[in-house]
Scaffold this active site. Sequence first.
Site, PDB file in Angstrom:
ATOM      1  N   TYR A 243       0.915  -0.997   0.132  1.00 35.44           N
ATOM      2  CA  TYR A 243       0.067   0.160  -0.003  1.00 35.44           C
ATOM      3  C   TYR A 243       1.068   1.247  -0.114  1.00 35.44           C
ATOM      4  CZ  TYR A 243      -4.061  -2.809   1.368  1.00 35.44           C
ATOM      5  OH  TYR A 243      -5.180  -3.674   1.603  1.00 35.44           O
ATOM      6  N   ASP A 271      -6.671  -0.943  -5.456  1.00 41.76           N
ATOM      7  CA  ASP A 271      -8.263  -0.973  -5.286  1.00 41.76           C
ATOM      8  C   ASP A 271      -8.677  -0.578  -4.055  1.00 41.76           C
ATOM      9  OD1 ASP A 271      -7.215  -3.157  -4.308  1.00 41.76           O
ATOM     10  OD2 ASP A 271      -8.735  -4.337  -5.256  1.00 41.76           O
ATOM     11  N   HIS A 370     -10.767  -6.536  -4.494  1.00 41.71           N
ATOM     12  CA  HIS A 370     -10.494  -6.458  -2.930  1.00 41.71           C
ATOM     13  C   HIS A 370     -11.304  -7.306  -2.259  1.00 41.71           C
ATOM     14  CE1 HIS A 370      -7.234  -4.363  -0.789  1.00 41.71           C
ATOM     15  NE2 HIS A 370      -8.001  -4.400   0.496  1.00 41.71           N
TER      16      HIS A 370
END
Length: 486
Positions: A243, A271, A370
Amino acid sequence: MQTFTLDQVAQHTTTGSCWVIIQNKVYDVTDFLFDHPGGPNVILRYGGKDATAAYIPIHPSDALDKNLAPERHLGTLDDESINQLKESENNKVQTKDELRVEEALKNKPPLQRIVNVEDMEEVAKKILSYRAMAYYSSAGDDSITHVENGRAFGRFFFHPRVMKPVSQCDTSTTILGYKSTIPVYISGAALARLGHPLGEANLTRGAYKTGIIQMVSTNSSLSYAEISAARVSPDQPLFFQLYKHVSDATAEKRVRDIEGLGYKAIFLTVDALVPGNRELDIRVPHYLEDLENQGLPTQRKPDEGEGETDRLGTAGGLVIKNDADMTWEKTIPWIRSITKLPIVIKGIQCVQDAVLACEAGCEGIVLSNHGGRQLEYSLPPIELLYRIRQQRPDVFEKTEVYIDGGIRRGTDVVKALCLGARAVGLGRAFLYAQSAYGEAGVVHVARILEREIRFGMQSLGVRSISELVPQMVERVDWQPVTRAKL
């Protein structure tokens, strides 16, 4: 080292001065309050108190060192205060949810009774704390995308070939050049220690025993170094789910750290840039409060109904510092400039972006929404895979394609491979497995999938992954009457 009493710590409970106790050590977290991903109120709730029980399951061991300056590590509690905390812990009355979990653990079935992935999920949901269950299982909005991820596989049927020699069937493949016994990897998923004290280490050791690959989340509850150290062999590959932090400097340090620890690839998550609307997770405090107050009169303050509830939950705070301004033109070249590791884009949700990832030179893409935890009505990954096969089959020649979301059976895996996927990822399934049975649960789920994949391949008349081709599956415009429970 300086020592403190409980009374001294208890005086520091405000945004002007906030101290907390974690494992008998005292920390001044005042400067970090407004940098905390979940906001200051999460910490202020434990201001002047022992925060150990809330902190340990969701934070890696190096989090305090990374986020607090050395001078904010104030010292330890004195012996009398430590004994007071021990006594308080021993005399603590169990909550109703803790009592429920305790009873569920006593009645947990032996591992050999778990015959499929769904069995494992059912057991795990019973033995997990409500908070952990809600975090692991929560999905976006009305959970429609989460449910459809699984149902979509039911629209693809096989065209088996018979009279083929299949006694020798090889389920192995490679993922980014690394060997895997089956075309399945453990997808990056946060906070494994919510479900089991050993957390991600269970996944690491289980992956080694079964010859599959683990992807480690940026938001793991063990440090990246602890997970690397949990490997049984230094040759065991680990992938990293990145991330990207809003600060390039922070993101760069993270990438250099994991590269130095021997991680072999970066799966850039695209996402989940902003917190999703995961209402089961958001409602956890209210559910637990109501559970504890069953049969008791509830007294609320006159103004308690005013304002909006905290909508971050356990999950929201994990992504609030993500970079929401990434672009193909800027972000991929930037990552290339700081590392030589292969880059996989995790979270492709349309054909156009699959093409752009190829043009950007990415070594792989993961078709994923996700796990249905973010945008409601995002297309199921297996449907997107089918569309790429129909509209842009050249994508499969330019990059490795993976999918995750809704995979419950070996036949789901085989369908994805027929359509061109290199491998599939499972996240929740392995979280549930390690939560219920630790490392043994991870091994058990991998072996269930291996058995089901081999059966599917042999029944289709193939002996190797390379023989699975698009002609072996057909998409129908109707849904089977009998569906797996979701």
